[in-house]
Enzyme design. Structure first.
Site, PDB file in Angstrom:
ATOM      1  N   GLU A 151      38.698  34.513  32.141  1.00 25.34           N
ATOM      2  CA  GLU A 151      39.703  34.201  33.170  1.00 25.34           C
ATOM      3  C   GLU A 151      39.097  33.291  34.239  1.00 25.34           C
ATOM      4  OE1 GLU A 151      43.026  34.751  33.273  1.00 25.34           O
ATOM      5  OE2 GLU A 151      42.683  33.407  34.949  1.00 25.34           O
ATOM      6  N   CYS A 263      32.248  36.579  41.888  1.00 28.22           N
ATOM      7  CA  CYS A 263      31.900  35.912  40.621  1.00 28.22           C
ATOM      8  C   CYS A 263      30.608  35.084  40.660  1.00 28.22           C
ATOM      9  CB  CYS A 263      33.060  35.035  40.172  1.00 28.22           C
ATOM     10  SG  CYS A 263      34.483  36.009  39.685  1.00 28.22           S
TER      11      CYS A 263
HETATM   12  N1  LIG Z   1      37.736  38.598  40.760  1.00 30.72           N
HETATM   13  C1  LIG Z   1      37.859  37.359  40.295  1.00 30.72           C
HETATM   14  O1  LIG Z   1      38.236  36.449  41.017  1.00 30.72           O
HETATM   15  C2  LIG Z   1      37.536  37.068  38.857  1.00 30.72           C
HETATM   16  C3  LIG Z   1      37.869  35.810  38.340  1.00 30.72           C
HETATM   17  C4  LIG Z   1      37.595  35.540  37.008  1.00 30.72           C
HETATM   18  C5  LIG Z   1      36.973  36.508  36.227  1.00 30.72           C
HETATM   19  N2  LIG Z   1      36.631  37.712  36.757  1.00 30.72           N
HETATM   20  C6  LIG Z   1      36.029  38.731  35.889  1.00 30.72           C
HETATM   21  O2  LIG Z   1      37.011  39.693  35.543  1.00 30.72           O
HETATM   22  C7  LIG Z   1      36.407  40.991  35.421  1.00 30.72           C
HETATM   23  C8  LIG Z   1      37.118  41.957  36.332  1.00 30.72           C
HETATM   24  O3  LIG Z   1      36.904  41.565  37.662  1.00 30.72           O
HETATM   25  P1  LIG Z   1      37.715  42.189  38.882  1.00 30.72           P
HETATM   26  O4  LIG Z   1      37.317  41.434  40.081  1.00 30.72           O
HETATM   27  O5  LIG Z   1      39.153  42.279  38.506  1.00 30.72           O
HETATM   28  O6  LIG Z   1      37.088  43.675  38.885  1.00 30.72           O
HETATM   29  P2  LIG Z   1      37.523  44.928  39.762  1.00 30.72           P
HETATM   30  O7  LIG Z   1      36.286  45.683  40.016  1.00 30.72           O
HETATM   31  O8  LIG Z   1      38.391  44.481  40.895  1.00 30.72           O
HETATM   32  O9  LIG Z   1      38.462  45.792  38.791  1.00 30.72           O
HETATM   33  C9  LIG Z   1      38.038  46.478  37.660  1.00 30.72           C
HETATM   34  C10 LIG Z   1      38.981  47.649  37.441  1.00 30.72           C
HETATM   35  O10 LIG Z   1      38.721  48.217  36.155  1.00 30.72           O
HETATM   36  C11 LIG Z   1      38.898  49.626  36.241  1.00 30.72           C
HETATM   37  N3  LIG Z   1      38.216  50.250  35.081  1.00 30.72           N
HETATM   38  C12 LIG Z   1      36.905  50.267  34.779  1.00 30.72           C
HETATM   39  N4  LIG Z   1      36.699  50.904  33.598  1.00 30.72           N
HETATM   40  C13 LIG Z   1      37.914  51.293  33.150  1.00 30.72           C
HETATM   41  C14 LIG Z   1      38.378  51.994  31.990  1.00 30.72           C
HETATM   42  N5  LIG Z   1      37.526  52.409  31.046  1.00 30.72           N
HETATM   43  N6  LIG Z   1      39.688  52.223  31.863  1.00 30.72           N
HETATM   44  C15 LIG Z   1      40.567  51.815  32.813  1.00 30.72           C
HETATM   45  N7  LIG Z   1      40.193  51.132  33.921  1.00 30.72           N
HETATM   46  C16 LIG Z   1      38.893  50.872  34.092  1.00 30.72           C
HETATM   47  C17 LIG Z   1      38.292  49.973  37.595  1.00 30.72           C
HETATM   48  O11 LIG Z   1      38.755  51.220  38.062  1.00 30.72           O
HETATM   49  C18 LIG Z   1      38.805  48.796  38.440  1.00 30.72           C
HETATM   50  O12 LIG Z   1      40.063  49.082  39.036  1.00 30.72           O
HETATM   51  C19 LIG Z   1      34.921  40.798  35.737  1.00 30.72           C
HETATM   52  O13 LIG Z   1      34.216  40.633  34.551  1.00 30.72           O
HETATM   53  C20 LIG Z   1      34.925  39.512  36.542  1.00 30.72           C
HETATM   54  O14 LIG Z   1      33.703  38.820  36.424  1.00 30.72           O
HETATM   55  C21 LIG Z   1      36.922  38.015  38.059  1.00 30.72           C
END
Ligand SMILES: NC(=O)c1ccc[n+]([C@@H]2O[C@H](COP(=O)([O-])OP(=O)(O)OC[C@H]3O[C@@H](n4cnc5c(N)ncnc54)[C@H](O)[C@@H]3O)[C@@H](O)[C@H]2O)c1
Length: 443
Positions: A151, A263
């Site tokens: 993403e 990130c």
């Molecule tokens: N934040 C950004 O801007 C962004 C942009 C591009 C890519 N990413 C990538 O996307 C991924 C997610 O990032 P984020 O910022 O959304 O993370 P985040 O920490 O905000 O959210 C992760 C969520 O996953 C849930 N979770 C974890 N294990 C779980 C399971 N087994 N079952 C159900 N829920 C579960 C957690 O409770 C949490 O709510 C990462 O790898 C990040 O590098 C993030």
């Protein structure tokens, strides 16, 4: 398409909401019961502009729901997206894949018919193949394929980025999985947004290469800014002149206090670690990480210098603490390096942030929170602009200067200019990559 989205963080929730807006049936799953309870009440646990309305609309239309029951959500889904966190692993800088593999195991147990398991989380090379092995081992009879779909959305502009992406990247090795992914992204491909199909490893690499490149671009201009300060050049003009070159582009050339966020720090660190593991050191990325750390520390010196060498006993007003505007995300924000150093140096720190206060409160002990920039500046010795929220872009600088004990500003986002500051009655103004403005005691 029926989609299960595992993880309702910044990426999972936005993706789930947008997929439902495409017309798909989406169930968002999280293991955090508080988040699910909030979502079921129609509340959005994060701050992302426009997300509340779009979420409410799709819940109302019956295409979007939330649950803590992963098994029920996965059963019967055409695609299950893994959007859980991949933070930096303590000690070695590698991406921590615990949550990804745990989710893969849970999904494996819940698969019913043919399903594509899609990794949306940012994961190092080889992870998708490992996800496949984990699922196969946990449920040898499962009928599934894996796909990598990194993403690229930016917090603060996430919905627009998801709905109007520069490109969608999909890595896979099966025609059957490609048919499913084609159907999922048809609303975008029909409007000519490119969907790039490639293999699993290339998709994984594209994400890291893109983020490391952007981090490099920011760090490059930040380093140029430091040289501008010493030599009398103006980094804003330099960036403008550089950015007009079509081969360079004007994005990510705004000098500032160093990159942060959820990130770039963790992804550059994971790429560097991958390079070490494969005996191909990522020397540029390793240097970028080092230089960025130095840049953040240089910001502390800037504020100290502005306060005649010490902030001890001085009142410092901090405008903005999130790593960028329009988000409440505090992960690796430069404020987490700069503010504790000021508190540690004996400063009385007052801070204001339109959305970051709740997240930042427990991360920045010793800070007194106020509601607006003028309250922060009242009797303060220095104002520091750390995040360029819109409400800090059009401050009444005269009013602010009048309220201060000594009117000094460290504008670490180059929102204003030395001329603006002087005209408003500030006695000193420092920014990034431009000449300082200081009025000596005789005026
Ligand atoms: N934040 C950004 O801007 C962004 C942009 C591009 C890519 N990413 C990538 O996307 C991924 C997610 O990032 P984020 O910022 O959304 O993370 P985040 O920490 O905000 O959210 C992760 C969520 O996953 C849930 N979770 C974890 N294990 C779980 C399971 N087994 N079952 C159900 N829920 C579960 C957690 O409770 C949490 O709510 C990462 O790898 C990040 O590098 C993030």
């Amino acid at each position: 398409m029926r989609i299960a989205m595992i993880g309702t963080g910044y990426v999972g929730l936005v993706s789930g909401v947008c997929f439902s807006d495409f017309g798909h049936d989406v169930v968002c799953v999280d293991k955090d019961p508080d988040k699910i309870a909030m979502l079921e009440r129609g509340e959005v646990p994060i701050y992302e502009p426009g997300l509340d309305d779009l979420m409410a609309k799709n819940v109302r239309d019956g295409r979007l729901s939330f649950t803590g029951d992963l098994k029920a959500a996965v059963a019967g889904a055409d695609a299950v997206f893994i959007a859980v966190g991949t933070p930096t692993r303590r000690g070695d800088g590698h991406a921590d894949l615990t949550y990804v593999y745990a989710a893969a195991e849970e999904i494996a147990d819940a698969l019913t018919g043919y399903t594509v398991v899609v990794t949306k989380s940012t994961v190092p090379l080889g992870t998708n193949r490992q996800v496949k092995r984990v699922i196969r081992k946990t449920n040898p009879d499962a009928e599934f394929d894996v796909a990598s779909n990194p993403e690229f959305l930016r917090e603060g502009a996430a919905i627009d980025d998801f709905m109007r992406p520069d490109r969608v990247v999909v890595g896979l090795h099966s025609d059957r999985a490609k048919d499913v992914m084609d159907d999922i992204y048809r609303p975008l491909s029909l409007r000519d947004f490119p969907v790039v199909y490639t293999d699993l490893e290339s998709a994984e690499m594209i994400k890291y290469a893109a983020n490391a490149f952007l981090a490099t671009k920011i760090t490059f201009i930040n380093e140029i800014a430091a040289l501008c300060e010493r030599t009398g050049a103006d980094v804003k003009d330099v960036a403008k002149g550089m950015g007009m070159d079509g081969r360079i582009g004007d994005k990510f050339l705004h000098a500032g206090p160093g990159y942060g966020g959820s990130c770039f720090p963790k992804d550059t660190s994971a790429l560097a670690r991958m390079g070490q593991e494969h005996a191909v050191p990522m020397q540029i990325t390793e240097t970028v990480i080092k230089v960025n750390d130095e840049i953040k520390r240089r910001m502390i010196d800037k504020v100290m210098d502005l306060c005649d060498g010490s902030v001890n006993g001085k009142t410092v007003a901090i405008l903005g603490v999130t790593f960028k505007p329009n988000t409440d995300d505090m992960r690796d924000a430069p404020a987490l390096t700069i503010v504790p150093a000021l508190v540690g140096g004996g400063a009385k720190v007052r801070a204001v942030d339109p959305q970051g206060h709740r997240e930042a409160e427990h991360l920045l002990p010793g800070v007194h929170w106020v509601e607006d920039a003028y309250k922060a500046a009242h009797n303060a010795d220095v104002v520091v602009i750390l995040t360029e929220w819109n409400e800090f872009r059009a401050l009444d600088l005269k009013r602010m200067a009048r309220k201060m004990n000594t009117a000094r500003m460290a504008d670490l986002r180059n929102v204003y200019s030395p001329k603006d500051a002087k005209r408003a009655g500030f006695q000193a103004y420092v920014s990034i990559g431009r000449k300082d403005m200081r009025i000596d005691k005789d005026g």
